[in-house]
Design a protein around this motif. Structure first.
Motif, PDB file in Angstrom:
ATOM      1  N   ASP A 102       0.780  -1.241   0.000  1.00 43.75           N
ATOM      2  CA  ASP A 102       0.000   0.000   0.000  1.00 43.75           C
ATOM      3  C   ASP A 102       0.809   1.286   0.000  1.00 43.75           C
ATOM      4  O   ASP A 102       0.238   2.364  -0.108  1.00 43.75           O
ATOM      5  CB  ASP A 102      -0.960   0.001   1.193  1.00 43.75           C
ATOM      6  CG  ASP A 102      -2.046  -1.027   1.005  1.00 43.75           C
ATOM      7  OD1 ASP A 102      -2.876  -0.830   0.119  1.00 43.75           O
ATOM      8  OD2 ASP A 102      -2.030  -2.047   1.715  1.00 43.75           O
ATOM      9  N   SER A 139      -0.767   6.382   3.109  1.00 42.88           N
ATOM     10  CA  SER A 139      -0.416   5.061   2.566  1.00 42.88           C
ATOM     11  C   SER A 139       0.436   4.272   3.568  1.00 42.88           C
ATOM     12  O   SER A 139       0.294   3.056   3.686  1.00 42.88           O
ATOM     13  CB  SER A 139       0.278   5.189   1.214  1.00 42.88           C
ATOM     14  OG  SER A 139       1.581   5.714   1.362  1.00 42.88           O
ATOM     15  N   ARG A 199      -2.026   2.921   5.999  1.00 41.94           N
ATOM     16  CA  ARG A 199      -2.743   1.765   5.446  1.00 41.94           C
ATOM     17  C   ARG A 199      -1.834   0.527   5.440  1.00 41.94           C
ATOM     18  O   ARG A 199      -2.234  -0.555   5.873  1.00 41.94           O
ATOM     19  CB  ARG A 199      -3.245   2.067   4.025  1.00 41.94           C
ATOM     20  CG  ARG A 199      -3.968   0.892   3.378  1.00 41.94           C
ATOM     21  CD  ARG A 199      -4.607   1.255   2.048  1.00 41.94           C
ATOM     22  NE  ARG A 199      -5.794   2.076   2.181  1.00 41.94           N
ATOM     23  CZ  ARG A 199      -6.994   1.585   2.527  1.00 41.94           C
ATOM     24  NH1 ARG A 199      -7.155   0.300   2.760  1.00 41.94           N
ATOM     25  NH2 ARG A 199      -8.032   2.383   2.627  1.00 41.94           N
ATOM     26  N   ALA A 200      -0.612   0.709   4.959  1.00 39.30           N
ATOM     27  CA  ALA A 200       0.309  -0.437   4.865  1.00 39.30           C
ATOM     28  C   ALA A 200       0.546  -1.067   6.237  1.00 39.30           C
ATOM     29  O   ALA A 200       0.567  -2.294   6.377  1.00 39.30           O
ATOM     30  CB  ALA A 200       1.637   0.013   4.266  1.00 39.30           C
ATOM     31  N   GLN A 205      -2.779  -2.815   7.344  1.00 36.62           N
ATOM     32  CA  GLN A 205      -3.171  -3.913   6.443  1.00 36.62           C
ATOM     33  C   GLN A 205      -2.484  -5.231   6.823  1.00 36.62           C
ATOM     34  O   GLN A 205      -2.942  -6.311   6.449  1.00 36.62           O
ATOM     35  CB  GLN A 205      -2.688  -3.502   5.059  1.00 36.62           C
ATOM     36  CG  GLN A 205      -3.415  -3.691   3.790  1.00 36.62           C
ATOM     37  CD  GLN A 205      -4.898  -3.831   3.736  1.00 36.62           C
ATOM     38  OE1 GLN A 205      -5.425  -4.829   4.189  1.00 36.62           O
ATOM     39  NE2 GLN A 205      -5.550  -2.885   3.124  1.00 36.62           N
TER      40      GLN A 205
END
Ligand code: SF4
Lengths: 413, 266
Positions: free
Chosen positions: A310, A319, A322-323, A326
């Motif tokens: 991500d 991002s 998110r990474a 995730q």
């Protein structure tokens, strides 16, 4: 009995370069500490390393040191020292072995890298609880010892669908770290530099994914035990060109192996998945055992933990958030099961080994009925191996060998 | 060597366990013609040889009469005379399926560990589990109980049969159970009842391992010497527990059956 005689597995040539990268990493940190030329941040392994790097810090990862303590089989000597000052034998044995080694004023780095006397002293400690609470307790110990600031991100755990609210909360916390980091580094935050570092991290991550995915070939050119060693640069050097160049080289070598059908395990008969932590002090005997059984552990949750699809240099904070949310370890069992199911298909797996890791419940997925659910859902055989990442007092070699051999006998039928 | 040996009529299995070593010799009809059990001790190869020699003697055979020999158990790699090795998980399933050829759950209670194996109607292992690294529910636990109560091990079964009152030992761990036993003694509980309570605790450790589906077969040294355990387990799970003849020999028998099947494949 094996049908094809197990032969010594071929050596990965890129290993020499990897050793050099790790050596350069530790000497660079040592030099920075001694010359006070660059500030040092300690960071958790799936923490905001990109942000730290972009702000001019050299980044040191205590978990990597924990793994070295385990792999060199020194951890079990140091764990009791931490136990004796109140850090229970039941908690993370990276923490206890690392703290024990610190209290004993010892590090395996001195044995491997002449001239290095200690781990690099931090100027700041930055954690992310996305993996566990232990990292916060671990870093807090050092914050008290070194009298340096500790800051961090408190991530949601057991996340099903990753929601905008999760991302916003983590991205906001990341941005909130900036003022303190500026104060310690004496360097102004530079968005352009962060974008550049995130771009390099993304490239490293994409290459690392491709490296691991070469194992979907039959026979697999790489196994889990190779992966645990070769992931070093993805952990400690992501966000740099060095890591990117390394994985380009490793990938080319493995693609060549696939082309020539060079197998990591000669006569590969069975393909397995390893869920959970490695047993660091037993990597070699484990690799030899699987080799003798013509069985290749082709994929793992652990090595995949440093794939961050991500990352987006165009939107670095969101991002990164998110990474880091995730990730497998952050997710609900339902999300994890779906993930493993995809792995089983992609890597053409015959079975799963769950490592019930005594001191890391966070990386253990065998305690809430997952093996039974997976077997019921898509009939994949599995076995649970009891052990630990670093504390070999929690590991029975004989019992583990019997369980693994018996599992392969079961698959042979 | 292997091809010449498969022409012979007898096959042997040696199960070198953590506590006891068992040897079994079978003929072509898969009938046991000789067997022996001895303590494993510190010299695993020596114990295996001694058990094998005794089994041969009982069968009236010489080593040269035996075609193939398989070793299993914790010390399986310590007996160089073996033609092959196989884990005790596979051997217990082969040996148990020989007597009960249907879908079964096998529970083997050994001196140091427990195994639970699910076998389907074709004799294939579906899954298995070994106990955690703890003596709870194993032969070592009963040895500890006998020691704590100063009673010879072989008397436990008979005494438990004289129990008139339920005494529950609830601890998970052998050391805690030892303390619990002392408490029960202090409370004036009868030794017969405490011993039966210890067998009930073994049964409870077993049902915690995995669901006991299909017919349940109990094997291993503990049930061989304490048949009350099959009855107690049967009452806990509410179904009859099957015990094969000579339950302690099932692993060794499985090993012998494995090599006799190898002959058939030739
Ligand atoms: S995830 Fe597990 S191994 Fe890693 S730091 Fe946390 S407790 Fe330790």
């Amino acid at each position: 009995m094996p049908e094809v005689k197990a032969s010594k597995p071929p050596k990965i040539k890129a290993a020499a370069k990897m050793k050099q990268i790790m050596s350069d990493h530790f000497y660079e940190l040592d030099k920075a500490m001694k010359s006070k030329t660059q500030k040092i941040a300690w960071c958790t392994s799936v923490g905001p390393a990109e942000l730290l790097r972009s702000m001019g810090f050299l980044v040191y990862f205590p978990e990597n040191h924990g793994a070295i303590l385990g792999a060199t089989r020194q951890a079990t000597d140091f764990i009791p020292i931490a136990n004796s000052i109140g850090y229970s034998p039941e908690i993370c044995s990276y923490l206890t072995s690392d703290v024990g080694a610190y209290l004993k004023k010892k590090t395996p780095l001195s044995q491997v890298y002449p001239g290095i006397e200690s781990v690099p002293k931090p100027d700041i400690l930055v954690f992310n609880t996305n993996q566990c609470r232990d990292v916060q307790d671990w870093f807090s110990f050092y914050a008290r010892e070194f009298k340096v600031p500790i800051i961090g991100i408190e991530t949601h755990r057991g996340v099903g669908e990753v929601q905008a609210a999760h991302i916003k909360s983590v991205a906001d916390q990341m941005q909130g770290l900036v003022p303190k980091l500026e104060e310690i580094s004496g360097q102004k935050f530079d968005l352009g530099e962060l974008k550049r570092v995130v771009g390099l991290s993304l490239e490293c991550s994409q290459l690392w994914r491709k490296v691991l995915e070469t194992a979907s070939a039959v026979p697999s050119p790489i196994n889990f035990f190779d992966g645990t060693i070769h992931m070093g640069p993805a952990v400690v050097m992501r966000g740099t060109q060095v890591a990117v160049d390394y994985y380009k080289e490793l990938l080319a070598e493995l693609e060549e192996r696939v082309k020539n059908k060079v197998a990591a395990v000669a006569g590969e008969k069975h393909r397995l998945y390893w869920d959970g932590m490695p047993i660091w002090g037993k990597l070699r005997p484990m690799a030899e055992l699987f080799n003798s059984l013509n069985t290749c552990v082709v994929a793992s949750t652990y090595c995949n933990s440093w794939i961050f699809d991500d990352f987006d240099p165009g939107d670095p904070f969101n991002s990164m958030a998110r990474a880091y949310v995730q990730l497998f370890i952050v997710r609900s069992d339902e999300a994890k099961e779906k993930y493993i199911e995809d792995m089983v298909k992609k890597f053409k797996l015959d079975g799963i080994i769950f490592h019930d890791c005594k001191t890391c419940p966070n990386n253990t997925n065998a305690r809430y009925g997952m093996p039974q659910r997976l077997q019921k859902r898509f009939g994949i055989p599995n076995i649970v191996v009891a052990g630990d990442l670093n504390d070999l007092r929690c590991y029975s070699e004989e019992q583990t060998k019997t369980v693994i051999e018996a599992f392969v006998e079961q698959l042979n039928k | 060597m292997m091809s010449k040996n498969v022409e012979k009529k007898y096959f042997a299995g040696i199960d070198i366990g953590a506590s006891a070593t068992k040897a079994v010799i079978i003929d072509e009809a898969k009938k046991i013609v000789g067997s022996h059990v001895c303590r494993s001790g510190a010299d695993l190869a020596g114990s295996a040889q001694a058990a094998y020699d005794e089994a041969l003697k009982q069968a009236g055979l010489k080593a040269g009469d035996v075609g193939l020999l398989a070793a299993t158990g914790f010390g399986r790699n310590n007996f160089p005379a073996a033609h092959c090795t196989i884990t005790e998980i596979s051997c217990h399933s082969l040996g148990s399926f020989h007597y009960f050829p249907k879908a079964i759950t096998i529970i083997d209670i050994g001196g140091q560990d427990n195994k639970l194996i699910h076998v389907d109607q074709n004799g294939c292992i579906m899954n298995f589990k070994m106990n955690r690294k703890c003596a709870a529910g194993t032969g070592a636990f009963l040895e500890e109980v006998a020691y704590k109560m100063d009673i010879p091990l072989e008397k436990l079964n008979g005494l438990a049969r004289q129990s008139t009152q339920d005494v529950s030992l609830g601890s998970f761990c052998t050391v805690f159970t030892g303390t619990e036993i002392l408490t029960k003694i202090r409370e004036g509980k009868k030794k017969e009842d405490i011993i039966r309570g210890a067998f009930c605790s073994v049964a409870r450790r077993i049902i915690e391992m995995d669901p006991l589906i299909g017919a349940v077969v109990l094997t291993g040294g503990v049930v061989a010497h304490n048949n009350i355990l099959a009855e107690i387990l049967g009452s806990v799970i509410n179904k009859k527990v099957l015990v094969p003849p000579s339950p302690q020999l099932i692993g060794a028998l499985g090993a012998a059956l494995l090599v006799s099947a190898k002959k058939k494949q030739k």
